[in-house]
Every structure is written in C-alpha cells, then in structure tokens.
Scaffold this active site. Structure first.
Site, PDB file in Angstrom:
ATOM      1  N   ASP A   1     -70.435 -12.047 -34.349  1.00 40.44           N
ATOM      2  CA  ASP A   1     -71.464 -11.193 -33.771  1.00 40.44           C
ATOM      3  C   ASP A   1     -71.232 -11.224 -32.254  1.00 40.44           C
ATOM      4  O   ASP A   1     -70.485 -12.069 -31.755  1.00 40.44           O
ATOM      5  CB  ASP A   1     -72.852 -11.741 -34.137  1.00 40.44           C
ATOM      6  N   LEU A   2     -71.878 -10.333 -31.521  1.00 41.88           N
ATOM      7  CA  LEU A   2     -71.672 -10.269 -30.073  1.00 41.88           C
ATOM      8  C   LEU A   2     -72.826 -10.916 -29.297  1.00 41.88           C
ATOM      9  O   LEU A   2     -72.656 -11.948 -28.643  1.00 41.88           O
ATOM     10  CB  LEU A   2     -71.499  -8.816 -29.630  1.00 41.88           C
ATOM     11  N   ASP A   3     -74.020 -10.323 -29.391  1.00 40.25           N
ATOM     12  CA  ASP A   3     -75.139 -10.794 -28.583  1.00 40.25           C
ATOM     13  C   ASP A   3     -75.658 -12.137 -29.090  1.00 40.25           C
ATOM     14  O   ASP A   3     -75.980 -12.286 -30.268  1.00 40.25           O
ATOM     15  CB  ASP A   3     -76.271  -9.761 -28.587  1.00 40.25           C
TER      16      ASP A   3
ATOM     17  N   LYS B   1     -87.599  -7.032 -29.127  1.00 41.93           N
ATOM     18  CA  LYS B   1     -86.367  -7.703 -29.551  1.00 41.93           C
ATOM     19  C   LYS B   1     -86.028  -7.379 -31.010  1.00 41.93           C
ATOM     20  O   LYS B   1     -86.857  -7.538 -31.894  1.00 41.93           O
ATOM     21  CB  LYS B   1     -86.505  -9.218 -29.365  1.00 41.93           C
TER      22      LYS B   1
ATOM     23  N   SER C   1     -70.447  -6.348 -34.602  1.00 42.48           N
ATOM     24  CA  SER C   1     -71.713  -6.161 -33.877  1.00 42.48           C
ATOM     25  C   SER C   1     -72.334  -4.828 -34.245  1.00 42.48           C
ATOM     26  O   SER C   1     -71.629  -3.841 -34.453  1.00 42.48           O
ATOM     27  CB  SER C   1     -71.449  -6.205 -32.365  1.00 42.48           C
ATOM     28  N   ALA C   2     -73.664  -4.801 -34.284  1.00 43.71           N
ATOM     29  CA  ALA C   2     -74.372  -3.548 -34.555  1.00 43.71           C
ATOM     30  C   ALA C   2     -74.373  -2.636 -33.341  1.00 43.71           C
ATOM     31  O   ALA C   2     -74.725  -1.464 -33.434  1.00 43.71           O
ATOM     32  CB  ALA C   2     -75.813  -3.850 -34.977  1.00 43.71           C
TER      33      ALA C   2
ATOM     34  N   GLU D   1     -73.168 -16.084 -36.225  1.00 37.08           N
ATOM     35  CA  GLU D   1     -74.362 -15.333 -35.836  1.00 37.08           C
ATOM     36  C   GLU D   1     -75.380 -16.232 -35.122  1.00 37.08           C
ATOM     37  O   GLU D   1     -75.297 -17.462 -35.212  1.00 37.08           O
ATOM     38  CB  GLU D   1     -75.036 -14.751 -37.093  1.00 37.08           C
ATOM     39  N   ASP D   2     -76.344 -15.605 -34.445  1.00 38.67           N
ATOM     40  CA  ASP D   2     -77.417 -16.374 -33.804  1.00 38.67           C
ATOM     41  C   ASP D   2     -78.790 -15.995 -34.353  1.00 38.67           C
ATOM     42  O   ASP D   2     -79.805 -16.491 -33.856  1.00 38.67           O
ATOM     43  CB  ASP D   2     -77.397 -16.152 -32.283  1.00 38.67           C
TER      44      ASP D   2
ATOM     45  N   LYS E   1     -77.595  -5.030 -40.650  1.00 39.72           N
ATOM     46  CA  LYS E   1     -77.979  -6.387 -41.014  1.00 39.72           C
ATOM     47  C   LYS E   1     -79.486  -6.398 -41.308  1.00 39.72           C
ATOM     48  O   LYS E   1     -80.236  -5.689 -40.644  1.00 39.72           O
ATOM     49  CB  LYS E   1     -77.671  -7.345 -39.866  1.00 39.72           C
TER      50      LYS E   1
ATOM     51  N   THR F   1     -76.702  -9.853 -24.069  1.00 32.52           N
ATOM     52  CA  THR F   1     -76.974  -8.502 -23.572  1.00 32.52           C
ATOM     53  C   THR F   1     -78.456  -8.157 -23.651  1.00 32.52           C
ATOM     54  O   THR F   1     -78.886  -7.145 -23.105  1.00 32.52           O
ATOM     55  CB  THR F   1     -76.182  -7.447 -24.380  1.00 32.52           C
TER      56      THR F   1
END
Length: 226
Positions: free
Chosen positions: A13-15, A49, A120-121, A175-176, A151, A21
């Site tokens: 995942d990215l963020d 969020k 990433s989404a 993932e976070d 997701k 971000t």
C-alpha cells in the site's frame, strides 16, 4: 500463513506504509472549506479520513449547513478543485517524505531479487512515487481505475499477484489499515500490518513502526506464527 522461503513478492500500500499523504488531503480540503466559508475543525478533519472525494465534500457542506446550496455540477467542480489543490501540494514532496526504514527495506528486497508491486487506491500514486524517487523499485503498479471494487475487497491484491506472475501464497501484502489487511487476507496472501495492534488484529504479522519491518524480522515472525 506461508513459509518465508516460499515468498517471492511484496505488494505495498502507499499511504501510511511508504509515505503519509493524508496530511496533504487534509490541507487541500481545508483550503476548499475556507473558500466555501465552512469552519474547519479537528472533528471535521478526522471525519474525512478514508472517505471518498464526493462524500468528503458532502460532509464539509453539511458541516456548514450548505448541503442544499449547490447544484451537482457545482459540487463536481468543487471536488475537482480540491484535487487540483492536492496535486499542487504533493508536487512539493521529496524523498524526505518517505517513512523511516522504507528506503533500506526496498533496497534489501531488490538485493534479494524479490518482485515488488504497488497496490494503492490512489490514482495519483505514480506521481507520488516519482516525487519520492522510488519509481525504480516499483516497475509494476496496479491501476485502480481498472478495478471494479475497492478495499476491503481483495481485488487489488489479487491483481497485484497476477501482475507479478506469482501465486497468492508467494506474496506478502503490507498495509496500515484494517480494510487493507482484510483485502490481503481475502486474496490469500500473507498480511503485514503497520501500526495499532487493536486495529490490525487480523494481520498475520504486525509491526508498530516502519523501521521494524525488515526481512530478518519478517522471517522470524513467520517462523513463530507457522
């Protein structure tokens, strides 16, 4: 859970995993709220969020009792303006915005010939990878615009494994957020959660911080949980 020796690829995942971000999304929505005359509060910021762009806009308008003041076309323009604000902000990102430990981890994965993919989404993820100078580590990026479901549906992680030409059991997803862990698990891959133990209780492996995520620690965790 798979055996460590069978793992051939890592899907990120990215963020919250590679960079943060969310603060830029918050700043961009704050700018728009100010323009619309809506008071910005911490409660409003927290409520946005993980919410889609149009739902976020509706939440902001409702906070200012303005939800019935604009046409659908105007709302679409507002959402586009927010995205423009966001793109301007992330345009200032540099490799200083990479989370601690991630550059060393990516370098180690490459040195051990693991395949790497981004799942990433965010449609802006290729731009962010470029700003972070990480494109060389991510030759494969799942295109979220070609997916039918987001997701926690596993589709994005299933697609990631397909693009890597690997079986799900040969992949580790990182993932976070709980929805992301659910997606990884649903795809039949080994899941690593970064962050809160309670929120990420469904993860196969959990690390409190990105700096804890190393190949040595992952191998040790997989042996313990085998």
């Amino acid at each position: 859970m798979a055996n460590f020796k069978d793992i051939k690829g890592f899907i990120f995942d990215l963020d919250g995993v590679i960079t943060l971000t969310s603060k830029y999304h918050g700043q961009a929505w704050h700018q728009l709220a100010d323009e619309l005359g809506v008071t910005w509060t911490k409660a409003l910021a927290d409520g946005l969020k993980g919410i889609s762009r149009m739902d976020s806009l509706e939440m902001i308008l409702k906070a200012g009792n303005k939800e019935n003041d604009y046409t659908e076309e105007e709302k679409i323009r507002f959402a586009a303006k927010k995205n423009d604000n966001y793109l301007t902000l992330i345009g200032k990102m540099t490799d200083e915005d990479i989370l601690p430990g991630i550059p060393a981890f990516l370098k180690d994965l490459a040195a051990h010939n693991y395949k790497i993919c981004l799942a990433s989404a965010s449609k802006n993820s290729p731009i962010i990878l470029e700003k972070l100078d990480l494109v060389k580590y991510f030759p494969i990026v799942v295109d979220p615009s070609k997916l039918k479901k987001g997701k926690p549906d596993p589709e994005i992680y299933v697609r990631g494994a397909e693009l890597l030409h690997l079986k799900p059991e040969e992949c580790i997803g990182i993932e976070d957020a709980a929805a992301g862990i659910q997606a990884i698990n649903g795809a039949g891959e080994t899941s690593i959660g970064i962050g809160d133990a309670t929120e990420l209780s469904a993860a196969d492996i959990r690390f409190a911080r990105t700096t804890d995520m190393t190949l040595v620690n992952i191998e040790a965790a997989m042996k313990i949980n085998a």
